[in-house]
Design an enzyme around this catalytic site. Structure first.
Site, PDB file in Angstrom:
ATOM      1  CE  LYS A  22      89.937  69.407  47.832  1.00 22.21           C
ATOM      2  NZ  LYS A  22      90.201  68.062  48.389  1.00 22.21           N
ATOM      3  CG  ASN A  23      93.552  67.393  46.356  1.00 24.76           C
ATOM      4  OD1 ASN A  23      92.812  67.604  47.303  1.00 24.76           O
ATOM      5  ND2 ASN A  23      93.188  66.712  45.278  1.00 24.76           N
ATOM      6  NE  ARG A  94      90.002  58.419  51.526  1.00 25.50           N
ATOM      7  CZ  ARG A  94      90.451  57.242  51.936  1.00 25.50           C
ATOM      8  NH1 ARG A  94      89.681  56.434  52.603  1.00 25.50           N
ATOM      9  NH2 ARG A  94      91.674  56.864  51.660  1.00 25.50           N
ATOM     10  CB  CYS A 118      84.421  58.585  51.235  1.00 26.97           C
ATOM     11  SG  CYS A 118      85.261  58.452  49.681  1.00 26.97           S
ATOM     12  NE  ARG A 123      89.291  58.386  48.144  1.00 26.41           N
ATOM     13  CZ  ARG A 123      89.209  59.708  48.073  1.00 26.41           C
ATOM     14  NH1 ARG A 123      88.053  60.297  48.247  1.00 26.41           N
ATOM     15  NH2 ARG A 123      90.260  60.448  47.824  1.00 26.41           N
ATOM     16  N   PRO A 124      90.772  52.318  50.490  1.00 28.57           N
ATOM     17  CG  PRO A 124      91.776  50.401  49.623  1.00 28.57           C
ATOM     18  CD  PRO A 124      90.799  51.488  49.286  1.00 28.57           C
ATOM     19  CB  VAL A 125      94.769  53.533  54.595  1.00 29.52           C
ATOM     20  CG1 VAL A 125      93.807  54.704  54.512  1.00 29.52           C
ATOM     21  CG2 VAL A 125      94.417  52.613  55.749  1.00 29.52           C
ATOM     22  CG  ASP A 126      95.892  48.607  50.504  1.00 28.43           C
ATOM     23  OD1 ASP A 126      95.211  49.630  50.315  1.00 28.43           O
ATOM     24  OD2 ASP A 126      96.224  47.842  49.595  1.00 28.43           O
ATOM     25  CG  LEU A 127      98.436  51.240  48.100  1.00 26.72           C
ATOM     26  CD1 LEU A 127      98.099  52.075  46.875  1.00 26.72           C
ATOM     27  CD2 LEU A 127      99.319  50.051  47.698  1.00 26.72           C
ATOM     28  CG  ASP A 308      90.035  64.971  41.921  1.00 28.23           C
ATOM     29  OD1 ASP A 308      89.386  63.947  42.177  1.00 28.23           O
ATOM     30  OD2 ASP A 308      90.941  65.399  42.669  1.00 28.23           O
ATOM     31  CB  ILE A 330      91.002  56.950  39.785  1.00 31.57           C
ATOM     32  CG1 ILE A 330      91.827  57.404  38.579  1.00 31.57           C
ATOM     33  CG2 ILE A 330      91.787  57.135  41.091  1.00 31.57           C
ATOM     34  CD1 ILE A 330      93.205  56.810  38.451  1.00 31.57           C
ATOM     35  NE  ARG A 400      85.401  67.812  51.884  1.00 31.75           N
ATOM     36  CZ  ARG A 400      85.684  66.579  51.504  1.00 31.75           C
ATOM     37  NH1 ARG A 400      84.716  65.764  51.151  1.00 31.75           N
ATOM     38  NH2 ARG A 400      86.918  66.141  51.490  1.00 31.75           N
TER      39      ARG A 400
END
Ligand code: UD1
Length: 422
Positions: A22-23, A94, A118, A123-127, A308, A330, A400
């Site tokens: 999936k990923n 996400r 979530c 789970r930020p998106v700064d990176l 996971d 994580i 999912r």
């Protein structure tokens, strides 16, 4: 909402086919935005997250066709009608953020809704933002959307990630393929999904070196073309089914599985007393007699123990002999399965990012609630070994990320049924 009913106690014996990851697929599909030719992905998993990514791509004007085998996706971004990833889709998944890099590279601008919180953490998106800035883009947060612009096109740069991020590595890698000049990406993720993405991009004409190590070099090219790429097997699905006979007893061969995809995890299973062996078609996991031993686990980026698989490992440790300490490094809030497992009689003490599990002889069936994707499968695993009946509610999370889970487990002798919501 559907629920799943499991009657525990049956030993598992048989073969389970492992689907495409999936990923990996969620990163490969946006790679289709980088070319106006066709990108064909084979061995794609049949999952609702994949349908969500297809819906997102279609909302941008991309043609996404599923062939009759249901596992082949033809992605064709001949022209784009939009560069905006709407909140309505991003909030559902996400991984939608993975269109940011390809859109910027292809169209010179992109608008991507921020995903919001979530269940497993902030789970930020700064990176992701930082990586795009290092490639010359300007980003601004407005109305809940990241507005990214690179009017003159992206330019190669040095990206030094302060922490390892799978998604930000993928976004940076995709964007850098079409940037002018050379990009050096440091402290990148080394997950098999990154290696798979790099291979696919290379088949499309990208010039990439170093995937699978912590530094990747990309020499930008003018354009990418079409390709056909087979999605790498899903190491998380693989790990999940390797655990199953540890809980129930028996032996399961995971067809298509490969040890190098789950090496650190397989080592832990062996330490606990399972036998993991290579076969001609995959990887077999067996538990002969007696109880397993408690082992300690610390989650880490690849090649460490995957976050996971932490919930599934906890399900295994619930009935192992002794005390096991599971440290989640994580995500900050990834023990929501613990209270549900406790409803089944597990002894678990959660303090911050550490869960201490004291093994009990046997769990007992109970009504439980799935809180996220990996938590839901951990409850199913626990239920397979528990006495009596367990009903796992809210299993939409499961769909999912796990394809045909009931069918696969039933083929090995499990008593498991889906109760469809009316
Ligand atoms: C991916 C996987 C997910 C897996 C995770 C870690 C996909 C679609 N999902 O998620 O199943 O659990 O890797 O192996 O591939 N972070 C920041 N800022 C950012 C990005 C991330 O602080 O901009 C933090 C996260 O909050 C987290 C850590 O970095 O604590 C790792 O996250 P990351 O590797 O980015 O996970 P995802 O790519 O979202």
């Amino acid at each position: 909402m559907d629920s799943i009913v499991v009657r525990g106690g049956a030993e598992l014996h048989g073969r389970i086919p492992i689907a495409g990851a999936k990923n990996a697929c969620l990163a490969l599909m946006p790679a289709g935005l980088l070319t106006d030719d066709m990108l064909t992905l084979t061995n794609a998993p049949r999952l609702s997250d994949i349908s969500t990514m297809a819906a997102l791509l279609r909302s941008l004007g991309v043609a996404v066709e599923t062939r009759d085998d249901d596992q082949t996706l033809d992605i064709s971004a001949t022209s784009l009608t939009s560069t905006c990833a709407e909140y309505e889709i991003v909030r559902r998944m996400r991984a939608s953020i993975l269109v940011l890099g390809p859109l910027l590279a292809r169209a010179g601008h992109a608008e991507v809704s921020l995903p919001g919180g979530c269940a497993i953490g902030a789970r930020p998106v700064d990176l992701h933002q930082y990586a795009m800035e290092q490639l010359g883009a300007e980003l601004e947060l407005r109305d809940g959307y990241l507005h990214a612009r690179a009017p003159g096109g992206l330019t190669g740069g040095v990206i030094e990630f302060p922490m390892v991020s799978v998604g930000a590595t993928e976004n940076a890698l995709m964007a850098a393929t079409l940037a002018s000049g050379t990009s050096v990406l440091r402290n990148v993720a080394r997950e098999p999904e990154i290696v798979d993405l790099a291979r696919c991009l290379r088949a499309m004409g990208a010039r990439i070196e170093g995937e699978g190590t912590d530094e990747i070099t990309v020499e930008g090219v003018e354009r990418l073309g079409g390709a056909t790429h087979s999605v790498v097997p899903d190491r998380i699905e693989l790990g999940t089914y390797l655990i199953a006979p540890g809980i129930t007893g028996g032996s399961v061969e995971c067809v298509g599985g490969r040890r190098e995809l789950v090496a650190a995890f397989a080592d832990k299973l062996e330490e606990a007393g399972l036998s993991i062996e290579d076969t001609a078609d995959g990887l077999r996991s067996s538990r002969a007699n007696g109880r397993l031993r408690a082992v300690d686990v610390v989650t880490a980026p690849f090649p460490g123990f995957p976050t996971d698989l932490q919930a599934q490992m906890m399900a295994l440790m619930c009935t192992a002999d002794g005390v096991s300490v599971l440290e989640e490094r994580i995500f900050e809030n990834r023990f929501m399965h613990a209270p549900e497992l406790m409803r089944m009689g597990a002894r678990i003490d959660v303090q911050g990012g550490t869960a201490t599990v004291t093994g009990v002889a046997r769990l007992k069936g109970a009504p439980v609630m799935a809180t996220d994707l990996r938590a839901s499968v951990s409850l199913i695993l626990a239920a397979l070994g528990a006495e009596g009946e367990t009903t796992v509610a809210r299993v939409y999370h499961l769909d999912r990320g796990y394809e045909r889970v009931e069918e696969k487990l039933r083929a090995c002798g499990a008593w498991i049924e889906r109760v469809r919501a009316t």
